[in-house]
Each structure stands twice: as C-alpha cells, then as structure tokens.
Design a protein around this motif. Sequence first.
Motif: not given
Length: 638
Positions: A263-282
């Motif tokens: 999921a991170i590899q798939r959507f991180a290029p679309v939104c740079k904030k996405y990866q930080a959001l996912v890690y924060g959620s985890m």
Amino acid sequence: MGFLCAFSPLMWQYSVTSEVFALNNFFVGLIMNVTLKIACYGEKGWIELGAFVCGLALTNQMTIILLEVPLIVWVFITCSVSKDIPVLRRTALFFLLGVVPMYVILVFCAIFYPHAGSWGEITSFEGFIAHLRRKDYGTFTLYSGNDANAEGLVERILFWAFDFSYQGGFIAFILCMVGCAVILVNRDDRHLACSLKREDFHRLRVKSASRALALSLIIYLVSFHSLSNLPLRNPLLFGVHQRFWMQPNILSFVMAGAGLTWAIQRFAPVCKKYQALVYGSMVVLTLWSLKRGFAISDQSANTFFKNYAMGILDALPPNSLLLINYDQQWTSIRYLQECEHFRDDVTSINLSMMTYPWWESKHKLYPRVEFPGSHYTQANSVQWKNGGFTFLEFIDSNYHSFDGRIFIGGDINFDKSHQEYYEEIPHGMSRHLMRKSEANKMSTDSFLRSSRRTWLALMKFHKRLPDSKMYPAETWEWTVTREFYSHLVARATYLLELAVSEERSNSVSGQLLALFESAVWMEYVKLNDVENSLTPGLAKNLGLAYMHIVRSKTATNFTEIENALKNPEMGGVDLLEGMSDLLPSHEASDWKAWASRRWSLSWGEFLRMNGAELDPSYANVKNIYNGVMQATGGEQIS
C-alpha cells in the motif's frame, strides 16, 4: 506489525503463561526466518539448520507440522534437495537430531526415573507410538466429548477471522487479506525468472518463499479447522481452541506487513504525505494495542490458581487421598506438591489417567493405594471383565487404609456405582466420600461446625476472586470463581437438607441457626454471582430455607443469629456485608415476618424462571405458593 503481533491480547497472555504455546511461537518465527535465509542465500548450512529446527519444534507441539510441511516441500523443490543425495542425507540427519534426543530423554526418564502423575506408558514400542501420536486425546483432534453440534469448517474460519480482527484491529485483517492477495496473485516478477542477475534471482526466491508462507497460512486454517472439533459456542472451550490461533496469527501479521508495504509503495508516489500518514497511523495503532494489552494481560497480581490449589489442599486432613477430575485442579495441585512440596502428604490421583489400560504400569508409583484391577472402568463392560475396576471397588479397597479420608475434586460423570453406598459430603472446594451408614449419623450441628472450620481454612486463600472483566468465561481463571460459588451453594444446600430432615434435634435453636446460615450463604451467592443467581435451583432452595424458618416454633432474636455468623468463624469474611437491605434490623422482633417475605420473593422468582417447570418439585412448590397467596391476597402464578 511485529509490535502489533506481540502486543495482541492472545499473544501477550500466553507469553506469560507456563504453556507450550510461547515456545511454539518462537519456533514459528525461527522457521520463517530460516526459510527466508535459505531464499536469500541458499547455502546448504541454512537447509540443515532448518531441518534441525523443524525436528526440534515437533517435540514441542504437533500443530507446527502444518507450517513445516509446505515449507519443506518448497525447500525441496526450490533448492533441488531431492536431486543432491549428500544434502538429502545431511538434511534427514539434522532433522532426526532435532527429534530423536528429546524422545530418547523422555523414554530414559520413564524407565529409570518413573514419576507419579506422568502421562502414558512409553517404555514399550506400542505405548511410545500411541504417546507420539496423542492416541489418548485423539490424533489431530482437540475434544474427546460429544462434538455432534460442533461448527463446520467455514464457520470455524469465520470465528478465527473475527478474533484476528479483535487481536490486531480490523485494519490488520484487511492488510492481511491484501498481503495474501499481492503475494499469491501478483505476477509482476515473472520477468525476473529470465534474468541472470544475482540480486534478481534472490528477489525471485524471496517472493517464492513468501508464497510458500502464504500457502502455509491457508493450509493451516483449512486443515486445522477441518480436524479440530471443540464446540466454539462454549466460552471456555472457545478459549482452549483460541490458543491454537497464535500460529496462524503470526503468519497473518507477516502477511499484513506485506500488505502495508504494498500500500505504501503503491500510493506514496501519488501523495508524499500519504507515507507519513500511514506510519503515524501504525504507531497510534501499536500504542493502542500496547495500552489495551497491558490492561488485559497484566498478570503481576495473578495468584488465583496457586491460592485455589492451596485452599483445596490445606483444608484436607493429613494423609488423605484426593481424586481429581478437573484439568486446572490437577495441574495446579500437582505443581504445588511436586515443585513446592506443599501438602505432599496428600496422595493425589488424576481420575482421567486412571481410565486408560496403561494405568496398570503406574500402580507401583502409589504404594499407599490399593488398585483392585488394572484400570478404572464401568461395571459389566468388556474392560471390567478383563480385569478393570469400578469406582465403587476402588473406594471399597482404600476406605479403611486411608481411614475414610477420601475426597473428590470435580464431577464423577464416568461411573456412579458408588452412590448407592457412599455419600458425597461438601468439604470446602472438594467433597468427602463417606459411607452412608456413617453419614446418616452426622447431626446438623456437627456438619455446620466442621464445614465452617473447613471454609475457615479455605477462605485464607480466597480473599480475592478473579475479576470477571479481566477474566471472562474464555479463561481458566473464570473457573476458579465458578467453583468457589458452586461449592458455597453445595455447602448451603447440604446444610439445608440436614436441617430439614432432622425432625428430632437435641438443639432446636441449632437447627434454626443452620436454616438461617444456609439462607444467608445462598443470599450471598445470589448477590455476588450472576451465574448462580439465574439458576432455578438456588431460588427454590432459598425459598425452602425461609419456609422452614417460618414454620420453626423456636423464639430467638436476630442478634444472636447474626453474632453466630460473623467473624472470626468465617475467616475474616463477613457474609452479611452488603446484605443489610435483605436482612432485618437488629431490633426486629418479628423476624418470621421477614422470613415470610423473603420466602414469597424467592419462590415467586423461582416459579417465573425459564426452565423452572422442568424441576420435579415445580408443581408442589406452585401449589404451596398459590395456596399462601390466595389466603393472603397476594398475586398467584398461573
């Protein structure tokens, strides 16, 4: 995902419990790690190490084979082990080195250091094979009882899915499904098979190993739930079954990690904030799991089973014989006697063990006990005719040698041949087997005083019971509370029976005291125990006690009775605490009117309960109740 797995309630619970599951979890992680090492490096040394670990893991818990077989097949195919005879020989040798020594030690100890309480007869080849495949329990099954109403495969897998969603959160379950789909379905790596680059080759093997792990998860869920037969709608049996979900849960958290990575590899290029959001959620999810797990699994003050076993043993007279029929009672008592040498003067025997033919080989380990045959069985059965013995024959053979000090822990549901000649008298959290000719001579007053002394010894260890919120019906601790209140009711009921049947008493006031104490104990259980408060039997007996109090011709004041019930005779536990609304005041002179009101409430409640009509005395109780209500203008039961 590793932290989320470690902090999940089930994993945490059995990481601090003396069971095989924590070690099995270690082996699951180690086998997965070695599998990935083989995928990355492929050196033969890793294959031999994996074979050794697989063999060693099998000596701990058999369900590990559902993980090992798919991975062993993968190693043989991927590394061409079957074509390399020297490697195949070394692999087989290391596997045997993991398995054989542990079982050699087991047989050695059984021959040269036999021990009372050990399971099975493994000194013969047939006995060893039976022990190896768990024949006594049922090979690859968990339940030896009636499983006709047990759930099917799909329903059991759904039970696991819901439980895993609770263990790691619903997001972990979704990520697990995504991870499995990505690993099993995604074919973007097919071009790597034609590559000659070493790093691409290793990447291909890692993906192949990942598929083997995903298949292992699926194979476990299907195979285990096809074979396991515990009825999952029984909360305690559900808890027993739930322990075997830790192995697939570890794999599922690994799959969830793969799903999260995708999921991170798939959507991180679309939104740079996405990866930080996912890690924060985890991080937030892990902290939530840590907080929840600590609240549920903090066992630092858990001494319930130690207190439970000490309470049973301490209440027994010296050099008694204790026959045990509950697993939790057997393991806790055996630990205290063997490891802490607490009350090792008491001879304890597991009744379930005594029903197997191999029990004959254990006779010599119990020099004080006389066995009238090879093993415990039912009368007139084939095994009985071939040399077995009934429970009655066993009790008759040992009654005098133990001077009548024979006690039972747990229910006797296999053979009730003794009930015609012996009375089971409540004795704390066990029952005293006494010949009826002796039991019939027991007065109400003598039982009242002797049973008080027994509970005085027991109450020292039960000043605090397991909290039902922290220890629900799925836990073994829950059974401690169940037994405690059940034995309280058993003592109160037996006291009531004696008081009612003793028509000519030397001490009428003593008989009244027994009736009142019986009622108070039942009121105490009704007030504090939800399970027993909902049973028709408790409400019926409570009403019966009050009815006989009303009929009593003795005039005495409440203060005299209350003083007899208070400390210190009950070991510092005041049964009247919290019951002031139920009992009359100290100045109450018409205590019979109070008993009459309590009788009306108790029997009225009994007659309105679901299932009360199945009680043999329902019609008689209803006639008496309606007769009184008609005479006093009260509401009758239709």
